[in-house]
Scaffold this active site. Sequence first.
Site, PDB file in Angstrom:
ATOM      1  N   CYS A 390      15.577  37.646  38.499  1.00 52.09           N
ATOM      2  CA  CYS A 390      16.181  38.745  37.746  1.00 52.09           C
ATOM      3  C   CYS A 390      16.525  39.912  38.672  1.00 52.09           C
ATOM      4  O   CYS A 390      17.511  39.863  39.387  1.00 52.09           O
ATOM      5  CB  CYS A 390      15.270  39.144  36.590  1.00 52.09           C
ATOM      6  SG  CYS A 390      16.183  39.949  35.266  1.00 52.09           S
ATOM      7  N   HIS A 524      14.208  34.196  33.848  1.00 55.20           N
ATOM      8  CA  HIS A 524      12.792  34.148  34.246  1.00 55.20           C
ATOM      9  C   HIS A 524      12.255  32.723  34.123  1.00 55.20           C
ATOM     10  O   HIS A 524      11.664  32.370  33.095  1.00 55.20           O
ATOM     11  CB  HIS A 524      11.971  35.094  33.362  1.00 55.20           C
ATOM     12  CG  HIS A 524      12.239  36.530  33.650  1.00 55.20           C
ATOM     13  ND1 HIS A 524      11.538  37.241  34.602  1.00 55.20           N
ATOM     14  CD2 HIS A 524      13.155  37.386  33.147  1.00 55.20           C
ATOM     15  CE1 HIS A 524      12.005  38.477  34.665  1.00 55.20           C
ATOM     16  NE2 HIS A 524      12.987  38.591  33.793  1.00 55.20           N
ATOM     17  N   GLU A 526       9.722  31.420  35.398  1.00 56.71           N
ATOM     18  CA  GLU A 526       8.253  31.364  35.345  1.00 56.71           C
ATOM     19  C   GLU A 526       7.740  31.254  33.910  1.00 56.71           C
ATOM     20  O   GLU A 526       6.640  30.749  33.673  1.00 56.71           O
ATOM     21  CB  GLU A 526       7.630  32.582  36.051  1.00 56.71           C
ATOM     22  CG  GLU A 526       7.760  33.931  35.347  1.00 56.71           C
ATOM     23  CD  GLU A 526       9.067  34.674  35.610  1.00 56.71           C
ATOM     24  OE1 GLU A 526      10.060  34.012  35.952  1.00 56.71           O
ATOM     25  OE2 GLU A 526       9.104  35.908  35.439  1.00 56.71           O
TER      26      GLU A 526
HETATM   27  N1  GLN Z   1      16.179  46.018  35.699  1.00 58.87           N
HETATM   28  C1  GLN Z   1      17.042  44.897  35.741  1.00 58.87           C
HETATM   29  C2  GLN Z   1      17.883  44.762  34.486  1.00 58.87           C
HETATM   30  O1  GLN Z   1      17.592  45.357  33.489  1.00 58.87           O
HETATM   31  C3  GLN Z   1      16.254  43.620  35.968  1.00 58.87           C
HETATM   32  C4  GLN Z   1      15.366  43.265  34.818  1.00 58.87           C
HETATM   33  C5  GLN Z   1      14.341  42.237  35.195  1.00 58.87           C
HETATM   34  O2  GLN Z   1      14.064  42.004  36.365  1.00 58.87           O
HETATM   35  N2  GLN Z   1      13.728  41.624  34.215  1.00 58.87           N
HETATM   36  O3  GLN Z   1      18.849  44.053  34.482  1.00 58.87           O
END
Ligand code: GLN
Length: 552
Positions: A390, A524, A526
Amino acid sequence: MLHLAVIQWPMPRYIFITGGVVSSLGKGLGAAALAALLQARGYKVRLRKLDPYLNVDPGTMSPTQHGEVFVTDDGAETDLDLGHYERFTGVHARRSDNVTTGRIYSDVLARERRGDYLGATIQVIPHVTDAIKAFVQSNHDDEDFVLCEIGGTVGDIESLPFLEAIRQLGNELGREQTCFLHVTLIPYIAAAGELKTKPTQHSVKELQSVGIQPDILLCRTEQPLPEEQRGKIALFCNIRPSAVILGMDVNNIYEVPLSYHAQGLDAEVMRHFGLADETPDLSAWTHICNGIANPDSEVTIAIVGKYTSLQDSYKSLGEALVHGGIANSAKVKIEWIDSELFEAEDAAVEALHHVSGILVPGGFGERGSEGKIRAIQFAREHRIPYLGICFGMQKAVLETARNLAGMAGAGSSEFGEPEIPLVGLMTEWTSGNQTQQRSAQDDLGGTMRLGAYPCLLEEGTLAKGLYDDAEISERHRHRYEVNIAYRAKLEEAGMRFSGLSPDGSLPEIIERPDHPWFVGVQFHPELKSKPFDPHPLFTGFVAASMEKSRLV
Ligand code: GLN
């Protein structure tokens, strides 16, 4: 707003799990392990968590206070215990598996405004407790058992309505349909050389004072309990001695089902419900525990993040690396590194020289974000396997843009207005057959791109090889996105876009074909990894890190 389905028949049996004495006793793990044991006996299970705090969900809470926010396929931001539930049972959690006092109240108040209770005075009993009971009994899928964990510790003011609601359910459904399991602590007092049962007795009294008589006690302890102490607990707590189960500390969390089984927890649950005590099939758990206990090699991976002061902030991530280790017969040693270190001094990146893999996880906000870019540059230049999740993908793209594509002013609009908004606010995307729209003025709670979305993989890429599938589904939690308009410039700089949303507008996976293993994902992975089904990205990342450690 809660949407409650009608109660189905046959009704499941409910096991309510409460905690006493202190917090952090591993109630969630205990619930997950018991569910796994019931599954091993052939039963269908679902796990739920009722959280007493006033936030509507944990989505806006600090990860260093509350730990990870676990996202479900259907886009709910939930408590990290739901991650344990999924990892131990493989049953995908849903929005209807976690509720907070805040959500219950906001639902009751919305109904009050609508006029649903016209004429009535709204009270905790029965209106709030009815809403809790309806929640507990909603959205079942013909499960044999629904295990319901009550967050917090007995005696907390906040948990009272939940305890009252489960007390009423126990009364309404009867003992043959409900079981109360209370998790307590039996501390060892070194100066006296003794285990102390008094805190457990007091905690049970507290529970009895709100009308709940526990059926089974799960007593966490570091030392075996002498028989006479067990008898004493049973006598003072009004339960049979066989229902005092010892929850001994274990070396790794995947030993918990085997350990609790050996102590008779699942057999006692069978006895409570009058079910036959047949031998469960625990071979999957034995296999996992053997794999963890007897690795063939060891590999060190650095997690460079912002919330490293509380490892619970990255709960699923740590577990997914353990799973990647199981798949490769390796023990994964994690080094937690605060990304801000790389901003403070030039020499800090030297700390990365001895690691065989670098992972930049999800994150929010500017603090430490430039340090992450430096760690990624180090991974790229030193050919160290890199997995960016992310935020870690967004930073990897910025690193390539700035250092290889001549876009020195590239940045993310998450922190102000960069000269080149390479990572920008998502204002519109498709979810199923609906268009979601957002603006910078929206509320922060529950408005990200959340939950499972499909992604198409490009032929001939590392990602395609790992997943061995053309279309995948992964869970998301982000507000910003790499702008597809810069694809050509980034590809000229050696980056490949290997996964995209089906409409081709959202980059989901990037990789660098000129590097041994460099992958960034907007989702994600994970969250979906299980000990008995390690996620392909983590299996691949650990394998590549092992390869790197052999080369050094
Ligand atoms: N802050 C970033 C976004 O909102 C990444 C979010 C995250 O890593 N879950 O896109």
